[in-house]
Design a protein around this motif. Structure first.
Motif, short mmCIF file in Angstrom:
data_model
loop_
_atom_site.label_atom_id
_atom_site.label_comp_id
_atom_site.label_asym_id
_atom_site.label_seq_id
_atom_site.Cartn_x
_atom_site.Cartn_y
_atom_site.Cartn_z
N HIS A 523 0.85 -1.19 0.00
CA HIS A 523 0.00 0.00 0.00
C HIS A 523 0.88 1.23 0.00
N THR A 524 0.60 2.15 -0.89
CA THR A 524 1.39 3.38 -0.94
C THR A 524 0.45 4.58 -0.85
N PHE A 525 1.00 5.66 -0.37
CA PHE A 525 0.26 6.93 -0.29
C PHE A 525 -1.08 6.78 0.44
N SER A 526 -1.09 5.97 1.54
CA SER A 526 -2.30 5.93 2.36
C SER A 526 -2.57 7.32 2.92
N THR A 527 -1.50 8.05 3.17
CA THR A 527 -1.62 9.47 3.46
C THR A 527 -1.15 10.21 2.22
N PRO A 528 -1.98 11.05 1.65
CA PRO A 528 -1.56 11.69 0.40
C PRO A 528 -0.31 12.55 0.57
N PRO A 529 0.60 12.49 -0.37
CA PRO A 529 1.76 13.38 -0.31
C PRO A 529 1.34 14.80 -0.66
N LYS A 530 2.17 15.76 -0.29
CA LYS A 530 1.86 17.13 -0.69
C LYS A 530 2.70 17.49 -1.90
N VAL A 531 2.06 18.00 -2.92
CA VAL A 531 2.79 18.38 -4.14
C VAL A 531 2.75 19.90 -4.24
N ASP A 532 3.94 20.49 -4.38
CA ASP A 532 3.98 21.95 -4.49
C ASP A 532 3.88 22.38 -5.94
#
Lengths: 532, 364
Positions: A523-532
Motif C-alpha cells: 500500500h502506498t500513499f495511504s496518506t496523500p503526499p503534498k505536491v507543491d
C-alpha cells in the motif's frame, strides 16, 4: 519539480492484516489492490503476446517461400485473424491497462484506484473472453477467418459458425475495456494528491486520461457493430446484407469509427511512457509539456474525423475522399510536434543509454518511420496503390511493434526495479534490445518494398517476384520472436533476485513514484503526499 | 541425386526470377504516372523531414552524453519554436494536398468512355461482361495445383495467370463498373493504378486508357475468403484492330457453344468432361477427392444431394444455395459443363448412382 512528503513510518504503524497481501490463490482472485491487478494484466498481456507471436511465426513460416508448404489457406486466414485480434485486444491494450494500474495511483499520489472491486472484475473477465476466442480454433469450421477487421458479409453470411463465439468474446473484452477506462478517469479526476493540478500530472497520466475517454467513446461502437452482425447472422436482419436492402459499406464506416480511435488508444499511452523516459535519461525536463498535452488532445479529437481513410477504395464520393485526406494529413501536425519536442528534450541534455532509453530512442525513430508511411497513405490518390498491400502491413507494424510494443518494453524495464526492488541486468536488457531492434527492422522494412511492388496483404502464397524480401522478413520474424525469450528471462530473473534498487532507481528520474521505496510497498500513499 | 539436383536448381532459379523491386510501378497510363509522381513527392518530403529530425537527434545523442561530460541545460519551453514547427508542417501538407486533389478529380472522371465493362467479383474468380457487345465470361486462376503444392517448378507467372484474360483496346477510354456477387473483393492492376472495391449491391466506377498493347497482371486485394490469394487479374491490351478481331472471335465461339449444347453425349464422355469441370469449378471448396472440409464445405461423396434426385442436384448447381458459399453456376458454366459435372459427381468421387443428364435437359 514537486517536493514530496511521504510519511512511511505511519504506514507501518497500522494493523498489518490490512496491509500485506493475502496468501495463496485467493490473493489473486479476490484482490482489489492496484499493484496486484496491474501485475495480472501485465502477465496476461505477455501470455497473449506469446500466443499471438506463435501465430505470427506460423504466418511467416508459410510465407518463407512461394507455394503452400505448412498450412492450408483457410487455416492461414484463421492465423492472420487471430494474430491481429489477440495482439490488439489481448496484448497491447491489457499491457497499457496493467501499466496504468501500477503507475497511475503511484504517479498522482493516490492509495489505489477509485473503484477497486470493479478493477478486479474488469481484469478477471478478460481471460474468459480470450478462452472463448481461442476455443474457436478447435470448433468445426475453425476459428474466425475473416481478418481482424471482420468485414461483412465475409464475417456474417459467409462466416464459420464460430463467429458467434467471436462476437461474445468481443463483447466481454469491450466491457472490460470500458470498466477499465471508467476506473482510470475516476481515479485521475478524483484521487490526485493535494497540489497535483491537472497541468502538473505526469504525461503518462495525461495520455491515459485522454485514452480512457477515447475508449468510452468507441468501445460501445464496436459493441454495436458486432451486435448488428449477430442480428444479421441469427435473427434475419439485413444491416450488412445487400440482398436484404442492407449495406456492406455501412459495416466499414461503423467499424472504422471505432477502429481509428482504437489505433490511437494503442499509441497515446506509448507517447506518455516515452515522455517519461526521455527526460529521465536526458536529465532535462520534457520540452514543451503543455504543447505535449494539447498535441495528445488534438490527436484524440482528430481521430474521430478520419476513419474513412481506411476506405479510400470503397467508392466514396470525391468530396468525401478530399475531406478525409485533408483531415488525415492534419494529424501529422500534432504528431510532428511530439517528435520535435522529444528531440528538443534530448538536445543539450546529459544523456545516458540504459535499456529503457534505448527502447525509447528506437521508439522515436521507428515510430516516426511508421508516421511517414502513414503520411504517404493519407495521400488518397497514392493510397489507391498502397491500399491493402504489404505497404500497409509495414506501416501499421512499424507503429505497433517498435511503436506500442517497444514503449511497453521500455516501460517495463523503466519501472521494473520499482516493482521488484531489484536493479536491472543491463547486459541482458541490452541484448534483448539489440536483438529486437534488428529483428523488427529485418521483418518489417522489406514489407514496404513488396507492398510497393504489388503484393496484396492476407495472402498465403505469392508470385515469385516477392520471394526474396519475404524470406528475409520471415528470418527477421524468427529473430524478433525468439529474442522475446530474453525479455521473459530478464523479467523472471529480476523478480527473483538482483542488486537492491534504491528508491530513486534512475539518477534523473522525477515524480512521485520515485519517492517511495523499491519495491513499492503493498500500500502506498495511504496518506496523500503534498505536491507543491 | 536427381531430387537434390532439382532442389538446387529451384534454389538457383528462384533468385533469377525474383527481382529486388523496391519501389512502386510507374505504370503505363498518364494517370498511373501522375500517381507515381505524387508518391515520389511525398516520399522525398518525408526523407527531407526525416534527415532533419534524425540528424538533430543523432547529433544530440553523440554530442550531449553524460560520459562526455555534457551537463543538462534547464530550458524546457520556447513558444516561437513551437509555433514554427506547428505552422511549417501545416503549410507543407496543404501544398501537398493540392496536387493530390487534382489527381483525385482525374481519377473520378469516368465520363465519355469508349468501352464499358462490368467486372463482378465471385469467390474466387472474376466475371467480365462487355456491356456494348454480347460478351460475358469468367476468369479463373490457371496455375496448376502441382505448382502451388510444390510438386513441379513454378512458372514465371505463378499465381498471376488466368484461363480467360480481360481484353481491352489500347488508346481507348475503358470504363469499369465494379461489383460483387458474394463478399467484397477488390480489383487491382498496379500498372494501371486502378484499384476498386467490388461490393455486393454497389456499382463502383473506374477507368483506364492504356497507350501500349501488352499484358498486365494484378490480384484481388480485399480478403474474400479461403482462396483470396488465388484470384488474379490479367488484362490483355490489344491494338484496336486486334481487339475488333477478338470481339468477332468471341461472338463466333458463342454460336458454336450453343450448337454443342443441343448434342447428346455418352456417359463416358460426360464423366471425362465432368472431371475437368469439377477440378476447375468445384474442387476449391469440395476438395479434389470430394471429401469437402468438415464444418465449412460439405462432401460430395455420399452427399444426400449428389446421390438423391437428379433434379434437385441440377438445381443446386444451377441456382446455388442462398446464404452459403454455394454459388449459382448458371452464368459460369455452359449447359454442357453443368450436365457433365452433375453426371461426374453422381458417378465418381465414390458415388455410384448410375444415372446421367444431357446438356439439352439443363434449364438455365
Amino acid at each position: 519539480m514537486a517536493t514530496v512528503d511521504v510519511d512511511l513510518p505511519h504506514v507501518k504503524d497500522e494493523d498489518p492484516h490490512h496491509h500485506g497481501p493475502a496468501k495463496g490463490l485467493g490473493r489473486w482472485l479476490y484482490t482489489t489492490n492496484h499493484k496486484d491487478i496491474g501485475s495480472m494484466y501485465l502477465i496476461f498481456s505477455l501470455t497473449m503476446f506469446m500466443i499471438g507471436g506463435i501465430m505470427a511465426l506460423i504466418i511467416r513460416a508459410e510465407l518463407f517461400q512461394p507455394g503452400l508448404q505448412l498450412v492450408e489457406p483457410n487455416f492461414f486466414n484463421q492465423m492472420t485473424t487471430m494474430h491481429g485480434l489477440i495482439m490488439v485486444f489481448g496484448a497491447v491494450m491489457p499491457a497499457f491497462v496493467g501499466l496504468a494500474n501500477w503507475m497511475i495511483p503511484m504517479q498522482i499520489g493516490a492509495p489505489d484506484m477509485a473503484l477497486p472491486r470493479m478493477n478486479n472484475w474488469s481484469f478477471w473477465i478478460l481471460p474468459f473472453a480470450f478462452l472463448i476466442l481461442l476455443s474457436s480454433l478447435f470448433m468445426p469450421g475453425g476459428a474466425p477467418n475473416f481478418g481482424w477487421t471482420f468485414y461483412a458479409p465475409l464475417s456474417t453470411t459467409y462466416a464459420p459458425e464460430s463467429v458467434t463465439f467471436f462476437i461474445f468474446g468481443v463483447h466481454i473484452m469491450g466491457a472490460s475495456s470500458i470498466m477499465g477506462a471508467i476506473n482510470i478517469i475516476a481515479t485521475i479526476l478524483n484521487m490526485r494528491a493535494p497540489g497535483m493540478t491537472l497541468m502538473k500530472m505526469p504525461l503518462f497520466v495525461w495520455t491515459w486520461l485522454i485514452t480512457a475517454f477515447l475508449l468510452i467513446a468507441v468501445m460501445p461502437v464496436l459493441a454495436g457493430v458486432v451486435t448488428m452482425m449477430l442480428m444479421d447472422i441469427h435473427f434475419g436482419t439485413s444491416f450488412f446484407n445487400a440482398a436484404g436492402g442492407g449495406d456492406p459499406v455501412l459495416f466499414q464506416h461503423v467499424f472504422w469509427f471505432f477502429g481509428h480511435p482504437e489505433v490511437y488508444i494503442m499509441i497515446l499511452p506509448a507517447f506518455g511512457i516515452i515522455s517519461e523516459i526521455i527526460p529521465t535519461f536526458a536529465r532535462k525536463r520534457l520540452f514543451g509539456y503543455s504543447s505535449m498535452v494539447y498535441a495528445v488532445a488534438s490527436i484524440a479529437l482528430l481521430s474521430f474525423v478520419v476513419w474513412a481513410h481506411h476506405m479510400f477504395t470503397v467508392g466514396m464520393p470525391l468530396v468525401g475522399e478530399v475531406f478525409f485526406m485533408f483531415a488525415t494529413m492534419l494529424i501529422a501536425v500534432p504528431t510532428g510536434v511530439k517528435v520535435f519536442n522529444w528531440v528538443a528534450t534530448m538536445f543539450r541534455g546529459s544523456m545516458t543509454f540504459e535499456t529503457p532509453m534505448l527502447f525509447a530512442i528506437a521508439f522515436v525513430v521507428l515510430f516516426t518511420i511508421g508516421g511517414f508511411s502513414g503520411l504517404m497513405l493519407a495521400i488518397a490518390p497514392a493510397d489507391f496503390q498502397y491500399h491493402d498491400t504489404y505497404f500497409v502491413v509495414a506501416h501499421f507494424h512499424y507503429v505497433l511493434v517498435p511503436g506500442a510494443i517497444f514503449s511497453i518494453m521500455a516501460a517495463t524495464y523503466y519501472w521494473l526495479p520499482k516493482w521488484t526492488g531489484h536493479q536491472l541486468n543491463e547486459t541482458m536488457g541490452k541484448l534483448h534490445f539489440w536483438l529486437s531492434f534488428v529483428g523488427v527492422n529485418v521483418t518489417f522494412f522489406p514489407m514496404h518494398f513488396v507492398g510497393l511492388a504489388g503484393m496484396p496483404r492476407r495472402i498465403p502464397d505469392y508470385a515469385l517476384q516477392f520471394a526474396d524480401f519475404n524470406s528475409m522478413a520471415s528470418v527477421g520474424a524468427f529473430i524478433f520472436g525468439f529474442s522475446q525469450l530474453v525479455f521473459i528471462y530478464n523479467v523472471i530473473q529480476n523478480v527473483r533476485a538482483g542488486e537492491k534498487a534504491t528508491a530513486q532507481v534512475w539518477e534523473g528520474a522525477q515524480g512521485l513514484e520515485w519517492t517511495i521505496p523499491s519495491p513499492a510497498p503493498y500500500h502506498t500513499f495511504s496518506t496523500p503526499p503534498k505536491v507543491d | 541425386m536427381s531430387k537434390a539436383f532439382t532442389l538446387a536448381l529451384s534454389l538457383l532459379s528462384t533468385p533469377a526470377l525474383a527481382d529486388w523491386q523496391l519501389n512502386m510501378n510507374e505504370g503505363v497510363t498518364a494517370l498511373s504516372r501522375e500517381i507515381f509522381d505524387l508518391h515520389m513527392l511525398i516520399f522525398w518530403i518525408c526523407v527531407v523531414i526525416g534527415v532533419a529530425v534524425f540528424g538533430v537527434m543523432f547529433y544530440s545523442i553523440f554530442k550531449f552524453r553524460k560520459s562526455k561530460g555534457a551537463v543538462a541545460e534547464h530550458w524546457h519551453e520556447n513558444t516561437t519554436v513551437e509555433v514554427f514547427w506547428t505552422v511549417v508542417p501545416s503549410i507543407i501538407l496543404i501544398a501537398m494536398a493540392v496536387p493530390a486533389t487534382a489527381t483525385l478529380m482525374d481519377m473520378y472522371d469516368t465520363s465519355e468512355a469508349d468501352v464499358d465493362i462490368q467486372i463482378t467479383g465471385y469467390q474466387w474468380k472474376w466475371r467480365y461482361q462487355y456491356l456494348d457487345e454480347d460478351i460475358d465470361f469468367f476468369s479463373n486462376l490457371s496455375t496448376p495445383r502441382e505448382e502451388i503444392v510444390n510438386e513441379s517448378t513454378k512458372n514465371p507467372n505463378y499465381l498471376l495467370e488466368v484461363d480467360n484474360a480481360l481484353v481491352i483496346p489500347a488508346n481507348k477510354k475503358v470504363r469499369f463498373l465494379v461489383t460483387a456477387n458474394d463478399v467484397i473483393h477488390s480489383w487491382w492492376v498496379p500498372h494501371f493504378a486502378v484499384k476498386k472495391d467490388a461490393i455486393p449491391g454497389f456499382i463502383n466506377e473506374a477507368w483506364v486508357k492504356v497507350e501500349e498493347p501488352g499484358v498486365y497482371r494484378g490480384q484481388c486485394t480485399e480478403l474474400c475468403g479461403k482462396d483470396h490469394g488465388f484470384m488474379p487479374v490479367v488484362v490483355e491490351v490489344k491494338s484496336e484492330a486486334d481487339y475488333e478481331q477478338w470481339v468477332a472471335d468471341q461472338k463466333a465461339m458463342k454460336l458454336a457453344m450453343a450448337d454443342e449444347a443441343s448434342k447428346d453425349l455418352s456417359m463416358d464422355e460426360l464423366i471425362a468432361k465432368g472431371e475437368g469441370v469439377y477440378q476447375a469449378a468445384c474442387s476449391g471448396c469440395h476438395q479434389p477427392n470430394g471429401q469437402g472440409i468438415p464444418g465449412a464445405f460439405p462432401a460430395i461423396t455420399g452427399s444426400a444431394i449428389a446421390t438423391g434426385a437428379i433434379d434437385a442436384h441440377i438445381d443446386i448447381i444451377v441456382n446455388g444455395k442462398t446464404g452459403t458459399a454455394m454459388q449459382a453456376f448458371k452464368e459460369q458454366l455452359s449447359a454442357v459443363d453443368i450436365a457433365a459435372v452433375v453426371t461426374y459427381q453422381r458417378n465418381a468421387l465414390g458415388n455410384t448412382v448410375g444415372d446421367m443428364v444431357q446438356p439439352s435437359a439443363i434449364q438455365k
